[in-house]
Write a protein that holds these residues in place. Structure first.
Motif, PDB file in Angstrom:
ATOM      1  N   GLU A   1      26.792 -63.522  78.867  1.00 49.38           N
ATOM      2  CA  GLU A   1      25.910 -64.611  78.442  1.00 49.38           C
ATOM      3  C   GLU A   1      26.161 -65.072  77.012  1.00 49.38           C
ATOM      4  O   GLU A   1      25.728 -66.142  76.624  1.00 49.38           O
ATOM      5  N   TYR A   2      26.815 -64.245  76.213  1.00 51.63           N
ATOM      6  CA  TYR A   2      26.838 -64.506  74.779  1.00 51.63           C
ATOM      7  C   TYR A   2      28.225 -64.703  74.177  1.00 51.63           C
ATOM      8  O   TYR A   2      28.340 -65.001  73.000  1.00 51.63           O
ATOM      9  N   ASP A   3      29.273 -64.511  74.956  1.00 49.32           N
ATOM     10  CA  ASP A   3      30.624 -64.591  74.397  1.00 49.32           C
ATOM     11  C   ASP A   3      31.189 -66.001  74.514  1.00 49.32           C
ATOM     12  O   ASP A   3      31.065 -66.634  75.554  1.00 49.32           O
TER      13      ASP A   3
ATOM     14  N   SER B   1      22.165 -57.868  75.914  1.00 48.88           N
ATOM     15  CA  SER B   1      22.718 -57.893  74.555  1.00 48.88           C
ATOM     16  C   SER B   1      22.758 -56.486  73.954  1.00 48.88           C
ATOM     17  O   SER B   1      22.819 -56.327  72.740  1.00 48.88           O
TER      18      SER B   1
ATOM     19  N   TYR C   1      30.517 -59.803  76.757  1.00 46.34           N
ATOM     20  CA  TYR C   1      29.122 -60.166  77.009  1.00 46.34           C
ATOM     21  C   TYR C   1      29.099 -61.480  77.784  1.00 46.34           C
ATOM     22  O   TYR C   1      29.413 -62.533  77.227  1.00 46.34           O
TER      23      TYR C   1
ATOM     24  N   ARG D   1      15.887 -63.645  65.114  1.00 46.91           N
ATOM     25  CA  ARG D   1      17.048 -63.419  65.977  1.00 46.91           C
ATOM     26  C   ARG D   1      17.348 -61.926  65.982  1.00 46.91           C
ATOM     27  O   ARG D   1      16.897 -61.197  65.096  1.00 46.91           O
TER      28      ARG D   1
ATOM     29  N   PRO E   1      25.827 -59.875  69.913  1.00 46.27           N
ATOM     30  CA  PRO E   1      25.262 -61.082  70.524  1.00 46.27           C
ATOM     31  C   PRO E   1      24.016 -61.550  69.773  1.00 46.27           C
ATOM     32  O   PRO E   1      23.220 -60.725  69.334  1.00 46.27           O
ATOM     33  N   GLU E   2      23.881 -62.861  69.623  1.00 47.62           N
ATOM     34  CA  GLU E   2      22.696 -63.419  68.970  1.00 47.62           C
ATOM     35  C   GLU E   2      21.675 -63.822  70.027  1.00 47.62           C
ATOM     36  O   GLU E   2      21.991 -64.576  70.942  1.00 47.62           O
ATOM     37  N   VAL E   3      20.486 -63.289  69.917  1.00 42.99           N
ATOM     38  CA  VAL E   3      19.423 -63.571  70.868  1.00 42.99           C
ATOM     39  C   VAL E   3      18.174 -63.920  70.070  1.00 42.99           C
ATOM     40  O   VAL E   3      17.853 -63.238  69.091  1.00 42.99           O
TER      41      VAL E   3
END
Length: 197
Positions: A88-90, A68, A86, A121, A113-115
């Motif tokens: 994993e995040y898109d 991220s 991204y 977060r 990206p939100e993690v």
């Protein structure tokens, strides 16, 4: 796999290293190149994209990452990379990004990206806090982080304390381990020296 399944693209080559991609486009024709920022050996995808854009500005490039780390987006824009994805995040699929990029659009995420990171977060951290965490992953001391970011040691300590309070992590070590495990931020030294022998 995705490219083959799409049907409307012809996979010209699948290369193991970013350097192979740099060499490949010097002698073969390609319209679109997909490069991962983090590579197992040799130069990273961002460095390769810069080298390719210098010699082949017309070649469209999509940079991808499973981390991220957002600082790479600015670097990619600076060197003229058309799109950034991204993995994993898109919400958008790679094929959609390929279609839009091929049609002349430049596609960058609207939001970072939100993690989940401890009790918070990623978006709950300031840019400066992310800078401090980035340096922390390089195992720098507070003095070294302060020097690198041109801030006082007390400011570094305050940032780390604030981050620990927000996240609920009990120590600097726990903080650093979770940052690394999540790929929340990646130090540039790790990107450029990743698995270099």
């Amino acid at each position: 796999m995705y490219v083959r399944a799409a049907g409307r693209y012809e996979l010209a080559a699948s290369l193991r290293t970013a350097q192979e991609a740099v060499d490949y486009v010097d002698v073969h024709e390609a319209d679109l190149l997909i490069l991962d920022v983090m590579m197992q050996e040799g130069i990273d995808g961002l460095t390769a994209a810069g080298l390719i854009k210098q010699k082949h500005p017309e070649l469209k490039i999509i940079l991808t990452t499973s981390t991220s780390e957002t600082s790479w987006e600015d670097k990619a824009r600076e060197i003229g990379v058309e799109s950034f994805w991204y993995k994993e995040y898109d919400d958008h699929s790679l094929i959609e990004i390929m279609d839009r990029t091929s049609e002349g659009e430049s596609v960058y995420p609207a939001e970072p990206p939100e993690v989940n990171f401890g009790r918070i977060r990623r978006s709950d951290l300031t840019e400066r806090e992310l800078d401090v965490l980035r340096e922390l992953t390089a195992s720098l001391t507070n003095d070294e982080i302060a020097d690198k970011l041109h801030i006082s040691v007390n400011t570094v300590k305050r940032h780390l304390q604030n981050i620990m309070e927000k996240t609920g992590f009990a120590s600097r070590l726990e903080l650093a381990m979770n940052v690394r495990m999540l790929g929340l931020v990646i130090h540039d030294d790790e990107r450029t020296n990743h698995h270099k022998n």
